[in-house]
Design an enzyme around this catalytic site. Structure first.
Site, PDB file in Angstrom:
ATOM      1  N   SER A   1      22.846 -14.770  18.590  1.00  0.00           N
ATOM      2  CA  SER A   1      23.317 -15.961  17.902  1.00  0.00           C
ATOM      3  C   SER A   1      23.797 -17.008  18.893  1.00  0.00           C
ATOM      4  O   SER A   1      24.306 -16.685  19.951  1.00  0.00           O
ATOM      5  CB  SER A   1      24.455 -15.613  16.953  1.00  0.00           C
TER       6      SER A   1
ATOM      7  N   GLU B   1      27.897 -17.611   7.913  1.00  0.00           N
ATOM      8  CA  GLU B   1      27.753 -18.986   8.434  1.00  0.00           C
ATOM      9  C   GLU B   1      27.384 -19.956   7.298  1.00  0.00           C
ATOM     10  O   GLU B   1      27.940 -21.052   7.205  1.00  0.00           O
ATOM     11  CB  GLU B   1      26.668 -18.968   9.517  1.00  0.00           C
TER      12      GLU B   1
ATOM     13  N   LYS C   1      23.475  -9.318  12.364  1.00  0.00           N
ATOM     14  CA  LYS C   1      23.110 -10.721  12.627  1.00  0.00           C
ATOM     15  C   LYS C   1      22.793 -11.438  11.311  1.00  0.00           C
ATOM     16  O   LYS C   1      23.176 -12.590  11.101  1.00  0.00           O
ATOM     17  CB  LYS C   1      21.913 -10.784  13.576  1.00  0.00           C
TER      18      LYS C   1
ATOM     19  N   HIS D   1      26.031 -12.117   9.598  1.00  0.00           N
ATOM     20  CA  HIS D   1      26.641 -13.218  10.356  1.00  0.00           C
ATOM     21  C   HIS D   1      26.104 -14.555   9.846  1.00  0.00           C
ATOM     22  O   HIS D   1      26.855 -15.489   9.586  1.00  0.00           O
ATOM     23  CB  HIS D   1      26.346 -13.036  11.851  1.00  0.00           C
ATOM     24  N   ASN D   2      24.798 -14.651   9.693  1.00  0.00           N
ATOM     25  CA  ASN D   2      24.206 -15.901   9.220  1.00  0.00           C
ATOM     26  C   ASN D   2      24.611 -16.206   7.780  1.00  0.00           C
ATOM     27  O   ASN D   2      24.827 -17.362   7.425  1.00  0.00           O
ATOM     28  CB  ASN D   2      22.677 -15.843   9.329  1.00  0.00           C
TER      29      ASN D   2
HETATM   30  P1  NBP Z   1       9.374 -19.628  17.909  1.00  0.00           P
HETATM   31  O1  NBP Z   1       9.953 -18.871  16.812  1.00  0.00           O
HETATM   32  O2  NBP Z   1       8.957 -21.041  17.675  1.00  0.00           O
HETATM   33  O3  NBP Z   1       8.123 -18.818  18.473  1.00  0.00           O
HETATM   34  C1  NBP Z   1       7.322 -19.356  19.502  1.00  0.00           C
HETATM   35  C2  NBP Z   1       6.944 -18.295  20.485  1.00  0.00           C
HETATM   36  O4  NBP Z   1       6.230 -17.232  19.833  1.00  0.00           O
HETATM   37  C3  NBP Z   1       6.004 -18.841  21.554  1.00  0.00           C
HETATM   38  O5  NBP Z   1       6.340 -18.228  22.776  1.00  0.00           O
HETATM   39  C4  NBP Z   1       4.652 -18.394  21.042  1.00  0.00           C
HETATM   40  O6  NBP Z   1       3.675 -18.303  22.056  1.00  0.00           O
HETATM   41  C5  NBP Z   1       4.988 -17.026  20.529  1.00  0.00           C
HETATM   42  N1  NBP Z   1       3.963 -16.441  19.659  1.00  0.00           N
HETATM   43  C6  NBP Z   1       3.608 -16.744  18.401  1.00  0.00           C
HETATM   44 BR1  NBP Z   1       4.272 -18.138  17.444  1.00  0.00          BR
HETATM   45  N2  NBP Z   1       2.656 -15.964  17.914  1.00  0.00           N
HETATM   46  C7  NBP Z   1       2.383 -15.093  18.895  1.00  0.00           C
HETATM   47  C8  NBP Z   1       1.468 -14.025  19.005  1.00  0.00           C
HETATM   48  N3  NBP Z   1       0.699 -13.676  17.981  1.00  0.00           N
HETATM   49  N4  NBP Z   1       1.415 -13.358  20.170  1.00  0.00           N
HETATM   50  C9  NBP Z   1       2.213 -13.708  21.201  1.00  0.00           C
HETATM   51  N5  NBP Z   1       3.110 -14.710  21.143  1.00  0.00           N
HETATM   52  C10 NBP Z   1       3.191 -15.395  20.009  1.00  0.00           C
HETATM   53  O7  NBP Z   1      10.343 -19.587  19.192  1.00  0.00           O
HETATM   54  P2  NBP Z   1      11.922 -19.799  19.269  1.00  0.00           P
HETATM   55  O8  NBP Z   1      12.360 -20.944  18.445  1.00  0.00           O
HETATM   56  O9  NBP Z   1      12.253 -19.772  20.720  1.00  0.00           O
HETATM   57  O10 NBP Z   1      12.499 -18.487  18.599  1.00  0.00           O
HETATM   58  C11 NBP Z   1      12.230 -17.185  19.085  1.00  0.00           C
HETATM   59  C12 NBP Z   1      12.878 -16.187  18.160  1.00  0.00           C
HETATM   60  O11 NBP Z   1      14.281 -16.400  18.186  1.00  0.00           O
HETATM   61  C13 NBP Z   1      12.469 -16.293  16.706  1.00  0.00           C
HETATM   62  O12 NBP Z   1      12.389 -15.018  16.138  1.00  0.00           O
HETATM   63  C14 NBP Z   1      13.562 -17.069  16.057  1.00  0.00           C
HETATM   64  O13 NBP Z   1      13.748 -16.752  14.693  1.00  0.00           O
HETATM   65  C15 NBP Z   1      14.730 -16.685  16.878  1.00  0.00           C
HETATM   66  N6  NBP Z   1      15.658 -17.808  16.969  1.00  0.00           N
HETATM   67  C16 NBP Z   1      16.939 -17.563  17.022  1.00  0.00           C
HETATM   68  C17 NBP Z   1      17.817 -18.582  17.131  1.00  0.00           C
HETATM   69  C18 NBP Z   1      19.207 -18.250  17.209  1.00  0.00           C
HETATM   70  O14 NBP Z   1      20.077 -19.101  17.138  1.00  0.00           O
HETATM   71  N7  NBP Z   1      19.491 -17.007  17.368  1.00  0.00           N
HETATM   72  C19 NBP Z   1      17.429 -19.908  17.198  1.00  0.00           C
HETATM   73  C20 NBP Z   1      16.147 -20.143  17.164  1.00  0.00           C
HETATM   74  C21 NBP Z   1      15.270 -19.084  17.046  1.00  0.00           C
HETATM   75  P3  NBP Z   1       2.765 -19.584  22.403  1.00  0.00           P
HETATM   76  O15 NBP Z   1       3.568 -20.425  23.337  1.00  0.00           O
HETATM   77  O16 NBP Z   1       1.577 -18.994  23.055  1.00  0.00           O
HETATM   78  O17 NBP Z   1       2.448 -20.279  21.121  1.00  0.00           O
END
Ligand code: NBP
Length: 473
Positions: free
Chosen positions: A128, A189, A182, A185-186
């Site tokens: 988070s 939130e 988690k 937590h959300n």
């Molecule tokens: P995204 O959720 O937008 O995912 C993009 C990434 O996934 C890129 O690296 C993309 O590769 C890869 N990808 C996809 Br889409 N399909 C794929 C596949 N079939 N094989 C391999 N790679 C693949 O990224 P993010 O916003 O950085 O979030 C990452 C994770 O973290 C998510 O699960 C999200 O829910 C979570 N998250 C959490 C928070 C938080 O506050 N904790 C915030 C944001 C996100 P590419 O570059 O080749 O397209």
């Protein structure tokens, strides 16, 4: 030199996590489906630490020291399964796959069981704090085996947020426990944000304050028991002026709240577990209502009181009390869900430790969380947070104000489902008798569903269609 940890999936979250590991002196292998992102990371941030870029899955795995620690930060759902299937065949028993995405805990349980068969530790990990947290120190909630935490824990604790020197990371429990916590937590939130939104709405429409004045109120609250990241940013947002129109920013944003789904999961799971989380549910529904433009347009002409702001600025103090009391309820409900999930799945989660690791890094970080840790430390078997001495006293002191705030909202037609729902929950729990007895009577009448008596043991049915004698069944 081999890398201590690897990150695959280098969008915003993965990139920042990788940089965080590198900044803490760890050699980090980095990989992304589209190689351009890997190259860009090393070009832009290569001087922050030691990165080992890999173009192929084989190269990535070969770059890691054993047992391998591989973090997946890709889109939750099918992409996560695809990436697991890509890497698992390349790994050896004892290696670890850490899924830091927002996976549903049921998916994590399924993946953990399947990989365990292959001797691989699958560590579903709640992270988070968004982009900034990933880079500067998130709150980290790892599930998976206790054994995996022995090797993984020190690295995660290194990059986690610290409060009073204590890392905001701990082993939550087996398999899906981390993603479950988690998720809750959300959900909390969502509730916290909704309650703050209601407080703002009341200050605006019942007390007649301007957004700038309300920002000041929130700034003051942020020096007291409500001190938290969400209250702090609320003041920032309310104080902001739209550069295009010169109007308060909050007045030019479309009033339609969006959601990614973790709040909904929290409520769906609570329904499955039979845990009453109405505060969280009201928050999810409030976002949903805001998005139904057609219904809202159709209903605009319905009658109701004019929003006459007939309360003075001193109303803010009552709203602060209602907000604090409602917040206690929302957290009590979230912790009830964590304890119910822990019991259902045999996770043995320490609720006080969860409050501890939420104190930094994450969106709900707040001074108040120390009180929750203290409450569970004082009584690990606490049935509900509401009865902890500190919270019970606070609720007792706030309840008059809370009722007055809800009554004012009802009188003026300002919707406060969060405040009102939390108060109803409080009154339900404290009620000597609930009308559930009547519900049981109705169920027995129409469906012979039987009932228990308060005065003696046994299961009973009344012959409603006959002479109305009672039979024991
Ligand atoms: P995204 O959720 O937008 O995912 C993009 C990434 O996934 C890129 O690296 C993309 O590769 C890869 N990808 C996809 Br889409 N399909 C794929 C596949 N079939 N094989 C391999 N790679 C693949 O990224 P993010 O916003 O950085 O979030 C990452 C994770 O973290 C998510 O699960 C999200 O829910 C979570 N998250 C959490 C928070 C938080 O506050 N904790 C915030 C944001 C996100 P590419 O570059 O080749 O397209």
């Amino acid at each position: 030199d081999k890398a201590q940890i690897g990150v695959t999936g280098l969008a915003v979250m993965g990139r920042n996590l990788a940089r965080n590991f590198a900044r803490h002196g760890h050699t980090v292998a980095v990989h992304n489906r589209t190689t351009a992102k890997t190259t860009a990371l090393v070009e832009e941030f290569g001087d922050e630490g030691t990165f080992v870029p890999a173009e192929t899955a084989e190269g990535f795995v070969a770059a890691l020291e054993r047992p391998r620690r591989l973090v997946i930060m890709v889109k939750a759902g099918a992409a996560t399964d695809a990436v697991i299937e890509e890497f698992a065949p390349l790994l050896e028993p004892g290696d670890m796959i850490v899924d830091g995405g927002n996976a549903h805990f049921a998916d994590t349980r399924r993946r953990e069981a399947a990989l365990r068969e292959r001797g691989i530790h699958f560590v579903g990990t709640g992270i988070s704090g968004g982009e900034e947290g990933a880079l500067h120190g998130p709150s980290i909630m790892p599930g998976g085996s206790a054994e995996s935490y022995e090797t993984l824990g020190p690295l995660l604790e290194d990059i986690a947020a610290k409060v009073d020197g204590v890392p905001c990371a701990t082993h939550v429990g087996p398999d899906g426990a981390g993603h479950f916590v988690k998720m809750v937590h959300n959900g909390i939130e969502y509730a916290d944000m909704q309650l703050i939104a209601e407080a703002y709405d009341l200050l605006r429409h019942a007390a007649g304050l301007t957004p700038a004045e309300i920002a000041e109120v929130f700034r003051t609250w942020n020096t007291g028991r409500l001190e938290s990241y969400l209250i702090e940013i609320t003041a920032e947002v309310l104080a902001h002026t739209d550069p295009v129109t010169g109007r308060p920013f909050v007045d030019v944003v479309l009033d339609r709240a969006e959601q990614k789904g973790t709040g909904r999961w929290t409520v769906q799971t609570a329904l499955d577990l039979g845990v009453p989380v109405n505060g969280i549910a009201e928050a999810v529904f409030a976002r949903s209502v805001s998005g139904h433009a057609d219904q809202r347009a159709a209903a605009r002409a319905l009658p109701g009181p004019a929003r006459r702001a007939d309360r003075g600025a001193d109303f803010a103090d009552l709203v602060e009390q209602a907000l604090y009391a409602s917040k206690i309820v929302a957290y009590a409900q979230g912790f009830h869900e964590i304890q119910a999930g822990s019991a259902e799945y045999g996770w043995d989660i320490d609720p006080g430790a969860m409050a501890r690791i939420w104190r930094g890094g994450c969106i709900i970080r707040a001074r108040f969380l120390d009180r929750i840790t203290d409450a569970y430390r004082a009584d690990p078997g606490l049935a509900t947070l509401l009865t902890d001495e500190h919270f019970a006293t606070a609720l007792g002191a706030a309840q008059d104000a809370w009722r007055e705030v809800v009554a004012t909202a009802v009188r003026l037609g300002v919707p406060t489902p969060g405040f009102a729902g939390a108060l109803a929950y409080y009154d339900s729990l404290r009620a000597e008798r609930l009308p559930a007895a009547l519900t049981q009577g109705q169920r027995d009448f129409f469906g012979a569903h039987t009932y228990h008596r308060a005065d003696r043991a046994g299961t009973f049915h009344t012959l409603w269609g006959g002479d109305r004698t009672e039979v024991e069944v």
